[in-house]
Design an enzyme around this catalytic site. Structure first.
Site, short mmCIF file in Angstrom:
data_model
loop_
_atom_site.label_atom_id
_atom_site.label_comp_id
_atom_site.label_asym_id
_atom_site.label_seq_id
_atom_site.Cartn_x
_atom_site.Cartn_y
_atom_site.Cartn_z
N SER A 145 -20.13 -93.54 -21.21
CA SER A 145 -21.40 -92.67 -21.17
C SER A 145 -21.40 -92.30 -22.70
CB SER A 145 -21.04 -91.64 -20.43
OG SER A 145 -21.90 -90.43 -20.64
N TYR A 158 -15.64 -84.18 -17.41
CA TYR A 158 -16.30 -85.71 -16.84
C TYR A 158 -16.20 -86.41 -18.32
CZ TYR A 158 -20.27 -88.79 -16.58
OH TYR A 158 -20.97 -90.04 -16.45
N1 LIG Z 1 -26.84 -91.12 -14.55
C1 LIG Z 1 -26.65 -90.86 -15.55
O1 LIG Z 1 -27.50 -90.26 -16.63
C2 LIG Z 1 -25.41 -91.50 -16.12
C3 LIG Z 1 -25.23 -91.82 -17.61
C4 LIG Z 1 -23.99 -92.24 -18.06
C5 LIG Z 1 -22.95 -92.60 -17.24
N2 LIG Z 1 -23.17 -92.69 -15.97
C6 LIG Z 1 -22.17 -93.08 -15.03
O2 LIG Z 1 -23.07 -94.10 -13.96
C7 LIG Z 1 -22.02 -94.35 -12.86
C8 LIG Z 1 -23.17 -94.14 -11.56
O3 LIG Z 1 -23.84 -92.97 -11.79
P1 LIG Z 1 -25.30 -92.61 -11.21
O4 LIG Z 1 -25.62 -91.86 -12.03
O5 LIG Z 1 -25.88 -93.93 -10.82
O6 LIG Z 1 -24.72 -91.86 -10.01
P2 LIG Z 1 -25.20 -92.00 -8.41
O7 LIG Z 1 -26.61 -92.41 -8.13
O8 LIG Z 1 -24.60 -90.81 -7.64
O9 LIG Z 1 -24.05 -93.31 -8.00
C9 LIG Z 1 -22.61 -93.02 -7.56
C10 LIG Z 1 -22.28 -94.16 -6.95
O10 LIG Z 1 -20.82 -93.79 -6.65
C11 LIG Z 1 -20.66 -93.82 -5.50
N3 LIG Z 1 -19.22 -92.79 -5.02
C12 LIG Z 1 -19.46 -91.47 -5.44
N4 LIG Z 1 -18.38 -91.02 -4.92
C13 LIG Z 1 -17.60 -91.96 -4.61
C14 LIG Z 1 -16.18 -91.88 -4.05
N5 LIG Z 1 -15.61 -91.19 -3.72
N6 LIG Z 1 -15.76 -93.37 -3.47
C15 LIG Z 1 -16.39 -94.42 -3.46
N7 LIG Z 1 -17.90 -94.54 -4.34
C16 LIG Z 1 -18.31 -93.26 -4.54
C17 LIG Z 1 -21.77 -93.33 -4.61
O11 LIG Z 1 -21.91 -93.67 -3.17
P3 LIG Z 1 -21.54 -92.86 -1.94
O12 LIG Z 1 -22.18 -91.53 -2.47
O13 LIG Z 1 -22.01 -93.71 -1.00
O14 LIG Z 1 -20.22 -92.77 -2.02
C18 LIG Z 1 -22.69 -94.06 -5.55
O15 LIG Z 1 -23.01 -95.45 -5.04
C19 LIG Z 1 -21.09 -93.20 -12.96
O16 LIG Z 1 -19.94 -93.72 -13.53
C20 LIG Z 1 -21.66 -92.13 -13.88
O17 LIG Z 1 -20.56 -91.23 -14.44
C21 LIG Z 1 -24.41 -92.11 -15.35
#
Ligand SMILES: NC(=O)c1ccc[n+]([C@@H]2O[C@H](COP(=O)([O-])OP(=O)(O)OC[C@H]3O[C@@H](n4cnc5c(N)ncnc54)[C@H](OP(=O)(O)O)[C@@H]3O)[C@@H](O)[C@H]2O)c1
Length: 250
Positions: A145, A158
């Site tokens: 990130s 985080y």
């Molecule tokens: N969105 C942003 O701005 C951003 C920026 C930088 C980095 N990131 C990183 O990108 C990654 C994905 O984030 P996102 O924004 O795409 O979020 P998201 O849409 O909430 O997706 C999160 C994913 O992780 C799964 N997950 C959450 N808790 C879990 C658990 N306990 N066990 C297994 N799976 C789990 C969720 O599935 P279920 O809910 O079905 O478990 C979902 O598939 C993360 O590592 C986040 O830190 C995001």
């Protein structure tokens, strides 16, 4: 998109929604057999059905990575078996975003964040990378990130987990790279997803040279590039995908 991952197999964690789903979609469209995973069976099975309807090869495995090492090992076993005994590409993407003042975050949330964001990636890699190394080929992509490069109020926990993931990227590049396993990270800026950062943070991306927040699907081509042979010389790198926000502002 040209099919550059034909015959490859991939496990993408946190791929039922958001950035993980976008990476899984892009890899499947590039010809890989992809295992999607997350806790929600309903959402995961719907995602797989959509991919299959589009003519791609995908399966779903339920896993709660907050359960730690046993859950990671079970996921690796099931994915490997569905993928014909071989995981060529591992994407450590599952993550939660704990936010708030440091003094307000309790120990349970602290442990959960490190378990989902770091421990699961550590033990999935520990389980799958040696087999990749033995075959002399493999790819690991970690989701970092921009919070690793800039301090944000309320993001201490985080950001620390994401710094760990980007650090592991370098250590694993050193450890597994000489055996043919390329390990890299993608460090996205704030993108609107299911568990998005606040509208304020996503909105802040408008000051980037690109003038807007990223779109979920924009991570797919980079993930496919890193997974494919075009990236043969790319080891231990973190690719910032933020419209330029980290390095320049309007
Ligand atoms: N969105 C942003 O701005 C951003 C920026 C930088 C980095 N990131 C990183 O990108 C990654 C994905 O984030 P996102 O924004 O795409 O979020 P998201 O849409 O909430 O997706 C999160 C994913 O992780 C799964 N997950 C959450 N808790 C879990 C658990 N306990 N066990 C297994 N799976 C789990 C969720 O599935 P279920 O809910 O079905 O478990 C979902 O598939 C993360 O590592 C986040 O830190 C995001």
């Amino acid at each position: 998109m040209s099919a550059r991952l034909d015959g490859r197999t991939a496990l993408v964690t946190g791929s039922t929604t958001g950035l993980g789903r976008a990476m899984a979609d892009a890899m499947a469209a590039a010809g890989a057999h992809v295992v999607l995973t997350g806790r929600s069976k309903e959402v995961g099975e719907r995602a797989v059905a959509e991919l299959r309807e589009a003519g791609h090869t995908a399966d779903y495995v339920a896993a709660d990575l907050a359960e730690g090492r046993p859950a990671a090992l079970r996921l690796a076993d099931e994915a490997e078996s569905l993928l014909g005994g071989r995981v060529d590409i591992l994407v450590n993407n599952a993550g939660i975003v704990p936010v708030g003042p440091t003094a307000d975050l309790d120990e349970e949330l602290y442990d959960r964040a490190w378990t989902v964001n770091v421990k699961s990636a550590f033990f999935l890699t520990a389980r799958l990378a040696p087999a990749m190394a033995a075959r002399g080929a493999g790819v690991i992509i970690n989701t970092g990130s921009i919070v690793v490069r800039h301090g944000f109020v309320g993001s201490a926990l985080y950001s620390a987990t994401k710094a760990a993931i980007e650090s592991l990227t370098m250590s694993w590049a050193a450890e597994f790279g000489p055996s043919g396993v390329r390990v890299n990270a993608i460090a996205p800026g704030f993108v609107a997803t299911e568990t998005s950062p606040s509208e304020r943070l996503v909105g802040a991306m408008t000051t980037a040279p690109a003038g807007r927040p990223g779109r979920v699907e924009e991570i797919g081509p980079l993930a496919v590039y890193l997974a494919g042979d075009d990236a043969a010389y790319v080891h231990g790198a973190s690719f910032v995908l933020d419209g330029g926000w980290t390095t320049a502002r309007r």
